[in-house]
Write a protein that holds these residues in place. Sequence first.
Motif, mmCIF file in Angstrom:
data_model
loop_
_atom_site.group_PDB
_atom_site.id
_atom_site.type_symbol
_atom_site.label_atom_id
_atom_site.label_comp_id
_atom_site.label_asym_id
_atom_site.label_seq_id
_atom_site.Cartn_x
_atom_site.Cartn_y
_atom_site.Cartn_z
ATOM 1 N N UNK A 87 0.861 -1.180 0.000
ATOM 2 C CA UNK A 87 0.000 0.000 0.000
ATOM 3 C C UNK A 87 0.900 1.234 0.000
ATOM 4 N N UNK A 88 1.253 1.706 -1.181
ATOM 5 C CA UNK A 88 2.146 2.862 -1.229
ATOM 6 C C UNK A 88 1.483 4.110 -0.667
ATOM 7 N N UNK A 89 2.292 4.947 -0.056
ATOM 8 C CA UNK A 89 1.813 6.225 0.465
ATOM 9 C C UNK A 89 1.741 7.266 -0.640
ATOM 10 N N UNK A 90 2.627 7.119 -1.629
ATOM 11 C CA UNK A 90 2.717 8.068 -2.731
ATOM 12 C C UNK A 90 2.772 7.287 -4.038
ATOM 13 N N UNK A 91 2.029 7.786 -5.038
ATOM 14 C CA UNK A 91 2.075 7.210 -6.378
ATOM 15 C C UNK A 91 2.497 8.307 -7.342
ATOM 16 N N UNK A 92 3.493 8.011 -8.172
ATOM 17 C CA UNK A 92 3.937 8.936 -9.205
ATOM 18 C C UNK A 92 3.595 8.294 -10.543
ATOM 19 N N UNK A 93 2.529 8.766 -11.176
ATOM 20 C CA UNK A 93 2.128 8.250 -12.485
ATOM 21 C C UNK A 93 3.013 8.872 -13.550
ATOM 22 N N UNK A 94 3.403 8.068 -14.529
ATOM 23 C CA UNK A 94 4.259 8.538 -15.612
ATOM 24 C C UNK A 94 3.430 8.707 -16.879
ATOM 25 N N UNK A 95 3.526 9.850 -17.502
ATOM 26 C CA UNK A 95 2.818 10.223 -18.734
ATOM 27 C C UNK A 95 1.336 10.477 -18.480
ATOM 28 N N UNK A 96 0.632 9.514 -17.895
ATOM 29 C CA UNK A 96 -0.793 9.660 -17.570
ATOM 30 C C UNK A 96 -1.126 8.634 -16.499
ATOM 31 N N UNK A 97 -2.094 8.923 -15.627
ATOM 32 C CA UNK A 97 -2.491 7.928 -14.632
ATOM 33 C C UNK A 97 -3.050 6.680 -15.326
ATOM 34 N N UNK A 128 -2.991 13.966 -28.297
ATOM 35 C CA UNK A 128 -4.177 13.894 -29.165
ATOM 36 C C UNK A 128 -4.532 12.444 -29.479
ATOM 37 N N UNK A 129 -3.532 11.646 -29.830
ATOM 38 C CA UNK A 129 -3.771 10.250 -30.223
ATOM 39 C C UNK A 129 -4.472 9.457 -29.126
ATOM 40 N N UNK A 130 -4.050 9.658 -27.862
ATOM 41 C CA UNK A 130 -4.611 8.888 -26.757
ATOM 42 C C UNK A 130 -5.644 9.661 -25.943
ATOM 43 N N UNK A 131 -5.990 10.851 -26.380
ATOM 44 C CA UNK A 131 -7.007 11.642 -25.695
ATOM 45 C C UNK A 131 -6.602 12.080 -24.307
ATOM 46 N N UNK A 132 -5.343 12.403 -24.121
ATOM 47 C CA UNK A 132 -4.856 12.813 -22.804
ATOM 48 C C UNK A 132 -5.124 14.294 -22.587
ATOM 49 N N UNK A 133 -5.602 14.618 -21.406
ATOM 50 C CA UNK A 133 -5.833 16.018 -21.025
ATOM 51 C C UNK A 133 -5.091 16.291 -19.728
ATOM 52 N N UNK A 134 -3.786 16.486 -19.827
ATOM 53 C CA UNK A 134 -3.004 16.676 -18.603
ATOM 54 C C UNK A 134 -3.330 18.003 -17.930
ATOM 55 N N UNK A 135 -3.119 18.067 -16.624
ATOM 56 C CA UNK A 135 -3.334 19.323 -15.910
ATOM 57 C C UNK A 135 -2.246 20.331 -16.275
ATOM 58 N N UNK A 136 -2.439 21.547 -15.864
ATOM 59 C CA UNK A 136 -1.425 22.581 -16.068
ATOM 60 C C UNK A 136 -0.246 22.320 -15.134
ATOM 61 N N UNK A 137 0.943 22.473 -15.667
ATOM 62 C CA UNK A 137 2.154 22.327 -14.874
ATOM 63 C C UNK A 137 2.648 23.723 -14.514
ATOM 64 N N UNK A 138 2.851 23.990 -13.226
ATOM 65 C CA UNK A 138 3.299 25.338 -12.843
ATOM 66 C C UNK A 138 4.719 25.621 -13.306
#
Length: 119
Positions: A66-76, A101-111
């Motif tokens: 049960x990880x405390x933190x998850x770091x998703x790569x490219x997309x969850x 576009x190909x995979x329909x990814x809508x990533x959040x804004x990166x500060x």
Amino acid sequence: QVQLINDAYNAVVDAVLGAEGTQGTEGTEPCAAILATLRHVRIPIVSLDVPSGWVPGPVGGSGDISPDVLVSLAAPKEVARRFRGRRHFLAGRFVPEELRRKFGLSPPEYPGSDCVVAL
């Protein structure tokens, strides 16, 4: 070794590649020994992309860690829906627009120039 890890470190990074699921790689070395250790550590676990031992996809077991933190790569990944830890981050600013576009990814804004964002 588990007690040594618990005593010597503040966290452990789970970045075992190819140890997803309960079939195949989990029963082979070195994955089996690593997963057995991860199951018993009591310090926070930070998993990259898919926590080791978790079965990818929308259904299935979520392994024994049960990880405390998850770091998703490219997309969850779909498996991230089962994540119940404290923090979830996305490292994916590097994904080219064509793939978004190909995979329909809508990533959040990166500060600013950050490559990681909290979800």
